[in-house]
Design a protein around this motif. Sequence first.
Motif, PDB file in Angstrom:
ATOM      1  N   PHE A   1       5.474 -14.239  13.908  1.00 23.98           N
ATOM      2  CA  PHE A   1       4.610 -13.206  13.337  1.00 23.98           C
ATOM      3  C   PHE A   1       3.556 -13.793  12.390  1.00 23.98           C
ATOM      4  O   PHE A   1       2.881 -13.038  11.690  1.00 23.98           O
ATOM      5  N   ALA A   2       3.440 -15.115  12.346  1.00 21.71           N
ATOM      6  CA  ALA A   2       2.486 -15.789  11.457  1.00 21.71           C
ATOM      7  C   ALA A   2       2.604 -15.283  10.026  1.00 21.71           C
ATOM      8  O   ALA A   2       1.606 -15.090   9.329  1.00 21.71           O
ATOM      9  N   TRP A   3       3.822 -15.021   9.576  1.00 18.51           N
ATOM     10  CA  TRP A   3       4.075 -14.540   8.219  1.00 18.51           C
ATOM     11  C   TRP A   3       3.945 -15.720   7.255  1.00 18.51           C
ATOM     12  O   TRP A   3       4.601 -16.740   7.462  1.00 18.51           O
TER      13      TRP A   3
ATOM     14  N   LEU B   1       4.482  -5.957   7.408  1.00 21.47           N
ATOM     15  CA  LEU B   1       5.889  -6.295   7.176  1.00 21.47           C
ATOM     16  C   LEU B   1       6.793  -5.665   8.228  1.00 21.47           C
ATOM     17  O   LEU B   1       7.853  -6.216   8.557  1.00 21.47           O
ATOM     18  N   ALA B   2       6.380  -4.522   8.783  1.00 27.45           N
ATOM     19  CA  ALA B   2       7.285  -3.690   9.582  1.00 27.45           C
ATOM     20  C   ALA B   2       7.927  -4.448  10.743  1.00 27.45           C
ATOM     21  O   ALA B   2       9.163  -4.463  10.863  1.00 27.45           O
ATOM     22  N   LEU B   3       7.126  -5.092  11.593  1.00 29.76           N
ATOM     23  CA  LEU B   3       7.706  -5.692  12.794  1.00 29.76           C
ATOM     24  C   LEU B   3       8.608  -6.899  12.498  1.00 29.76           C
ATOM     25  O   LEU B   3       9.715  -6.956  13.018  1.00 29.76           O
TER      26      LEU B   3
ATOM     27  N   PRO C   1       0.256  -4.060  13.280  1.00 27.54           N
ATOM     28  CA  PRO C   1      -0.209  -5.441  13.475  1.00 27.54           C
ATOM     29  C   PRO C   1       0.959  -6.374  13.737  1.00 27.54           C
ATOM     30  O   PRO C   1       2.076  -6.129  13.285  1.00 27.54           O
ATOM     31  N   ALA C   2       0.704  -7.455  14.474  1.00 20.83           N
ATOM     32  CA  ALA C   2       1.779  -8.368  14.863  1.00 20.83           C
ATOM     33  C   ALA C   2       1.622  -9.749  14.250  1.00 20.83           C
ATOM     34  O   ALA C   2       2.394 -10.639  14.541  1.00 20.83           O
ATOM     35  N   SER C   3       0.627  -9.939  13.397  1.00 20.22           N
ATOM     36  CA  SER C   3       0.360 -11.289  12.943  1.00 20.22           C
ATOM     37  C   SER C   3      -0.166 -11.293  11.517  1.00 20.22           C
ATOM     38  O   SER C   3      -1.036 -10.494  11.158  1.00 20.22           O
ATOM     39  N   GLY C   4       0.376 -12.204  10.699  1.00 23.52           N
ATOM     40  CA  GLY C   4      -0.092 -12.351   9.327  1.00 23.52           C
ATOM     41  C   GLY C   4       0.505 -11.317   8.389  1.00 23.52           C
ATOM     42  O   GLY C   4       1.414 -10.569   8.761  1.00 23.52           O
ATOM     43  N   ALA C   5      -0.018 -11.288   7.145  1.00 22.83           N
ATOM     44  CA  ALA C   5       0.488 -10.356   6.149  1.00 22.83           C
ATOM     45  C   ALA C   5      -0.598  -9.418   5.645  1.00 22.83           C
ATOM     46  O   ALA C   5      -0.317  -8.448   4.937  1.00 22.83           O
ATOM     47  N   HIS C   6      -1.868  -9.719   5.967  1.00 22.49           N
ATOM     48  CA  HIS C   6      -2.979  -8.884   5.494  1.00 22.49           C
ATOM     49  C   HIS C   6      -4.039  -8.766   6.581  1.00 22.49           C
ATOM     50  O   HIS C   6      -4.195  -9.674   7.386  1.00 22.49           O
ATOM     51  N   GLN C   7      -4.792  -7.662   6.551  1.00 19.12           N
ATOM     52  CA  GLN C   7      -6.025  -7.643   7.320  1.00 19.12           C
ATOM     53  C   GLN C   7      -6.995  -8.618   6.667  1.00 19.12           C
ATOM     54  O   GLN C   7      -6.896  -8.896   5.470  1.00 19.12           O
ATOM     55  N   ILE C   8      -7.943  -9.096   7.443  1.00 15.87           N
ATOM     56  CA  ILE C   8      -8.778 -10.192   6.949  1.00 15.87           C
ATOM     57  C   ILE C   8      -9.637  -9.748   5.760  1.00 15.87           C
ATOM     58  O   ILE C   8      -9.914 -10.526   4.846  1.00 15.87           O
ATOM     59  N   ASP C   9     -10.031  -8.458   5.717  1.00 20.05           N
ATOM     60  CA  ASP C   9     -10.899  -8.007   4.623  1.00 20.05           C
ATOM     61  C   ASP C   9     -10.124  -7.202   3.574  1.00 20.05           C
ATOM     62  O   ASP C   9     -10.709  -6.457   2.792  1.00 20.05           O
ATOM     63  N   ALA C  10      -8.782  -7.359   3.566  1.00 22.28           N
ATOM     64  CA  ALA C  10      -7.954  -6.529   2.683  1.00 22.28           C
ATOM     65  C   ALA C  10      -8.299  -6.732   1.207  1.00 22.28           C
ATOM     66  O   ALA C  10      -8.126  -5.818   0.396  1.00 22.28           O
ATOM     67  N   GLU C  11      -8.821  -7.927   0.850  1.00 23.93           N
ATOM     68  CA  GLU C  11      -9.060  -8.204  -0.565  1.00 23.93           C
ATOM     69  C   GLU C  11     -10.109  -7.285  -1.165  1.00 23.93           C
ATOM     70  O   GLU C  11     -10.189  -7.123  -2.373  1.00 23.93           O
ATOM     71  N   THR C  12     -10.937  -6.682  -0.305  1.00 21.80           N
ATOM     72  CA  THR C  12     -11.989  -5.816  -0.827  1.00 21.80           C
ATOM     73  C   THR C  12     -11.503  -4.380  -0.998  1.00 21.80           C
ATOM     74  O   THR C  12     -12.244  -3.532  -1.485  1.00 21.80           O
ATOM     75  N   TRP C  13     -10.234  -4.082  -0.586  1.00 23.57           N
ATOM     76  CA  TRP C  13      -9.757  -2.712  -0.639  1.00 23.57           C
ATOM     77  C   TRP C  13      -9.112  -2.396  -1.976  1.00 23.57           C
ATOM     78  O   TRP C  13      -8.784  -3.278  -2.752  1.00 23.57           O
ATOM     79  N   GLY C  14      -8.900  -1.087  -2.210  1.00 24.76           N
ATOM     80  CA  GLY C  14      -8.157  -0.655  -3.386  1.00 24.76           C
ATOM     81  C   GLY C  14      -6.687  -1.015  -3.241  1.00 24.76           C
ATOM     82  O   GLY C  14      -6.223  -1.277  -2.132  1.00 24.76           O
ATOM     83  N   TRP C  15      -5.935  -1.014  -4.354  1.00 31.04           N
ATOM     84  CA  TRP C  15      -4.577  -1.555  -4.269  1.00 31.04           C
ATOM     85  C   TRP C  15      -3.653  -0.694  -3.416  1.00 31.04           C
ATOM     86  O   TRP C  15      -2.750  -1.197  -2.749  1.00 31.04           O
ATOM     87  N   GLY C  16      -3.893   0.598  -3.381  1.00 32.04           N
ATOM     88  CA  GLY C  16      -3.070   1.476  -2.552  1.00 32.04           C
ATOM     89  C   GLY C  16      -3.169   1.107  -1.086  1.00 32.04           C
ATOM     90  O   GLY C  16      -2.162   0.976  -0.381  1.00 32.04           O
ATOM     91  N   TRP C  17      -4.391   0.876  -0.618  1.00 28.95           N
ATOM     92  CA  TRP C  17      -4.598   0.467   0.771  1.00 28.95           C
ATOM     93  C   TRP C  17      -4.011  -0.899   1.035  1.00 28.95           C
ATOM     94  O   TRP C  17      -3.512  -1.172   2.124  1.00 28.95           O
ATOM     95  N   ARG C  18      -4.095  -1.769   0.025  1.00 32.90           N
ATOM     96  CA  ARG C  18      -3.573  -3.123   0.234  1.00 32.90           C
ATOM     97  C   ARG C  18      -2.056  -3.109   0.374  1.00 32.90           C
ATOM     98  O   ARG C  18      -1.491  -3.852   1.181  1.00 32.90           O
ATOM     99  N   VAL C  19      -1.390  -2.248  -0.416  1.00 31.95           N
ATOM    100  CA  VAL C  19       0.068  -2.141  -0.275  1.00 31.95           C
ATOM    101  C   VAL C  19       0.418  -1.595   1.099  1.00 31.95           C
ATOM    102  O   VAL C  19       1.293  -2.115   1.807  1.00 31.95           O
ATOM    103  N   ALA C  20      -0.295  -0.551   1.520  1.00 35.02           N
ATOM    104  CA  ALA C  20      -0.042   0.030   2.841  1.00 35.02           C
ATOM    105  C   ALA C  20      -0.262  -1.011   3.936  1.00 35.02           C
ATOM    106  O   ALA C  20       0.517  -1.113   4.887  1.00 35.02           O
ATOM    107  N   ASP C  21      -1.325  -1.805   3.765  1.00 33.09           N
ATOM    108  CA  ASP C  21      -1.641  -2.849   4.733  1.00 33.09           C
ATOM    109  C   ASP C  21      -0.508  -3.878   4.813  1.00 33.09           C
ATOM    110  O   ASP C  21      -0.062  -4.257   5.895  1.00 33.09           O
TER     111      ASP C  21
END
Lengths: 281, 325
Positions: free
Chosen positions: B269-271, B189-191, B164-184
């Motif tokens: 990057f809209a960080w 963060l990568a770019l 992804p090139a924009s923001g820090a989270h996917q829009i629905d990340a809050e509903t995920w488990g913490w492992g997925w949220r860290v990966a997200d």
Amino acid sequence: MPPDPATRASPWRDRRLPLGVATLAALAIAGLVVPLFYGIDPNAMPDPVGLAWRAPSAAHWLGTDALGRDVLARLLAGTRVSLGVALLASAVAFVVGTLWGLVAGWRGGIVDTVLMGIVDTLLAIPRVLLLLIILGFWEARSALVVGVILGLTDWMRTSRLVRADVRAARTAPWIVAARAIGASDARILRVHLLPVVLRQAAIAAALAAAHALMLEAGLAAIGLGIAVPQASWGTMLVTAVTEVSFYWWLFAAAAVPLFAASAACVAISDAARTLLDPRAR
Amino acid sequence: MRTFLLRRLARAVVVSGLAASATFALILAAPGDPMSAILDAGSIDEATREQWRAQWALDRSGPVRYVAWVSAVARGELGPSIAVGTPVSQAIAAALPYTALLMGTAILLSLVLGVVIAVVQARAAGRPRDRLLNTVMVAAVAAPEAGVAFALIGLVAVSWGVLPASGAHQIDAETWGWGWRVADLLTHLALPAATLTVAGTAVVARHQRAALLAVLPEDFVTLWRARGMPEGALWRRVLLRHAAAPVITLFGLAFPALVGGAVIVERIFAWPGMGTLVATGVARRDAPLVASCVALTALLVVLGSTLADLLHRTLDPRLRDADAD
């Protein structure tokens, strides 16, 4: 033991200086002379919809942009603007920084404290933030404004270098002698101190040009660059990427000369530093 | 030692106070105010505009607003932010972790990669590998961050679609488990982190290489070799330690960015970090918000250089006696 580079490094064998100067000269010629023979108007939009985003072809050697404008024509115009902005910024930083450092270092005392206090304060504000605030005074920013403001936010380090040189030279025998025979402050500054500080200031000026080139693109990326429709490397670069497409020809047309010019400035500054101080290989 | 630290502290307070005041004055002098974007659209009548400006004290004179902000700071608050709609302290607290994560990652990667490259270069000094890397490092120093950012977005995010090139989270990340949220978070963060690392690595490598080449011909290095110290230990224990000064200085200079952030890269990057916050503040002419951020960053500029000096002293016993500023 690795060979000691100092024994090999003759300034005349240093290829960075001629290479850097030649790169900048080639770009300057491209920006100033080639447009005389290339008749297309960089801002002409014969068909903004039908001609948009054409890849390079015989009709448009470097393709077209979002509004169907000829990228090569814009590149030539942008080269002139971007190099001009860098030159202006570097000149402003050079002149202000040198004068500031000369006066602070020579006068000393309260003048020095106040002048260098201003430098410390300005250096404590991140440069991009300073640019953001000052450029916000203009609704639409011309290349002239961007160049001058870039220079006015980059003289502080030069003034520190110059001041340090002046402080070190104050008690040098030829300065003491000049004072003893009654030379005026202005004459000592101009004749005896200026040559001493010019070398450091010139190295800093080359770096200031590189920073100006890079920041021109950075400002364009955050919407504070040179106002449309003026073409510059930065303003062209940032239109090459959209949410769904990467227009590589437009990106390359702006990024390659921008990168070449900025690398040339860094190389010149490196070479000049080596000339000044052989230990800084 | 104590006088040294006290003097530095006093200096930090004075410099950051001046920097914040200058910023405050500049923002007030700039055209527009925090309400311009909402109120000056044309369809709102004069009385309503005046009423809203009065409600947020924007009808007061510059000095009055400045004094109000200073007294708020003296009480330990930073005042309300009109641009963000929350107290300034809350806005900063929300942005700070993101900036610390981004800048921390970039600074750490730059230091590690830069030192490794410099060691590779210094061990091959003057040979083709050294010269090739020299050219690469000049290129990396000269690469405009906007150019690097747009190349990465264009290739990695748009053409290949892998990061992804924009923001820090996917829009629905809050509903995920913490492992997925860290990966997200890490994929977001990568770019931006990679963009900042390009120039950072090159700056570190260039200074570190020069420092290593200055230490290599020293007599004590020859002595250690003559006494049979293994080459690996020599580099780790003798050369890198003696050539640590520039890396420490650079760390001190980069330190304020941990809080100040990187305006251009964060905006591209809209960080959601301090760089984005302060850019919003400037765009909305929110003087208390911007001045508070500047004060914080300026404090850290002085803190960073003090930290670097302390580290220099720890590593170089000769500096410990000198109490100069």
